[in-house]
Write a protein that holds these residues in place. Structure first.
Motif: not given
Length: 328
Positions: A220-238
């Protein structure tokens, strides 16, 4: 003793010789059992053992850069209850880990995809799966369908599931189909509406009917999910704060393989992790120190049948498993 490889390729012939030598001479399998395990004829096993002796690979001990890999394959299979582990040597440079794992995956997929009993094969996304297609030989399977098993991302990319599915289908002269939906809905309510649509339901049924699927994973730091796919209202740090260590097809797991308590897991549009347990061969290809926690989580969850990784990652997984047993 484990030895590193200096180039980003696998000598598949020597690796098979080592696997067969290890299976028959170290693990005690009969030639018939070894033939069944590796999907080849007994005659080929016999000839391979002779060739291993002629090359000096098979002596009192198994002497090859692939020997440690063969040993670890058995340990990983037994340690995690897997049907198969494919372990490649770890490179001198960590940057070469993914290409080598991709080469191992490409080599493994060849016999899987040529099996006429396989009618549908599912692909997720990621750089490992993308590179794997470049280590495969073309085959002619017009009766096979390659299925993308997760929603896509807007940005065009070689690692997007749509592109990977198309590339593998072209390589196999096979049909292909896309899961035409975003990976995440805007809310749990809209996710429920998506899942009720006939086109989505039909595609999910098709994914569930796959005989095998290939998955990748990321932290959950530099993955494809974090970079390109997470909804804008969700932060990986959460997600990390909730105990998340990585994702499998969009589902975020904690270190024990449970879904974290966060709304993101109610917004995934796609098959569930429970659906994966009903697929005969779920193949997870991943490696690197940063992915050890999420690979461990996936193995603890129990839906993985085949793991493709490198030696260093395999050792770390076994150490994690030992620590977990010691603390229970």
């Amino acid at each position: 003793m484990s030895r590193s490889v200096k180039i980003e390729q696998i000598d598949e012939d020597e690796q098979l010789l080592v696997r067969l030598a290890w299976a028959c001479e170290i693990e005690g399998l009969t030639q018939a059992d070894a033939a069944k395990r590796f999907g080849i004829t007994r005659m080929r096993v016999n000839k391979a053992l002779g060739e291993a002796r002629r090359r000096g690979i098979l002596r009192i001990s198994v002497d090859s850069i692939y020997a440690a890999s063969a040993d670890l394959e058995w340990k990983i299979e037994r340690g995690f209850g897997l049907a198969r582990a494919v372990i490649v040597p770890s490179p001198q440079s960590p940057a070469s880990t993914t290409p080598l794992i991709s080469a191992g995956l490409g080599s493994y997929l060849g016999p899987i995809l040529t099996d006429p009993g396989l009618q549908k094969f599912g692909m997720s996304w990621g750089n490992t799966l993308n590179l794997a297609t470049r280590f495969m030989q073309p085959i002619d399977r017009p009766d096979l369908e390659i299925v993308s098993i997760m929603g896509g991302i807007v940005r065009g990319s070689d690692v997007n599931g749509y592109e990977i599915t198309t590339r593998l289908a072209d390589l196999c002269n096979a049909e292909h189909s896309f899961f035409t939906a975003p990976l995440f809905a805007g809310s749990a309510e809209s996710q429920a509406m998506f899942m009720q649509q006939d086109i989505i339901a039909d595609m999910l049924d098709k994914i569930r009917s796959c005989g095998a699927v290939a998955l990748a994973t990321g932290d959950l730091c530099s993955s494809l999910l974090v970079r390109d796919a997470l909804p804008k209202d969700i932060d990986a740090e959460e997600l990390r704060a909730c105990g998340g260590v990585g994702d499998i097809i969009g589902h975020v797991l904690d270190e024990n393989g449970a879904l974290i308590d966060h709304p993101v897991n109610q917004r995934v549009i796609g098959v569930s992790l429970e659906d994966l347990t009903a697929i005969p061969n779920v193949i997870l290809a991943a490696g690197g120190a940063h992915k050890v926690p999420v690979i461990t989580a996936a193995l603890r969850r129990g839906f993985v049948n085949t793991l493709v990784t490198d030696e260093d990652t395999a050792r770390a997984l076994l150490e994690n498993s030992t620590v977990a047993r010691d603390t229970d």
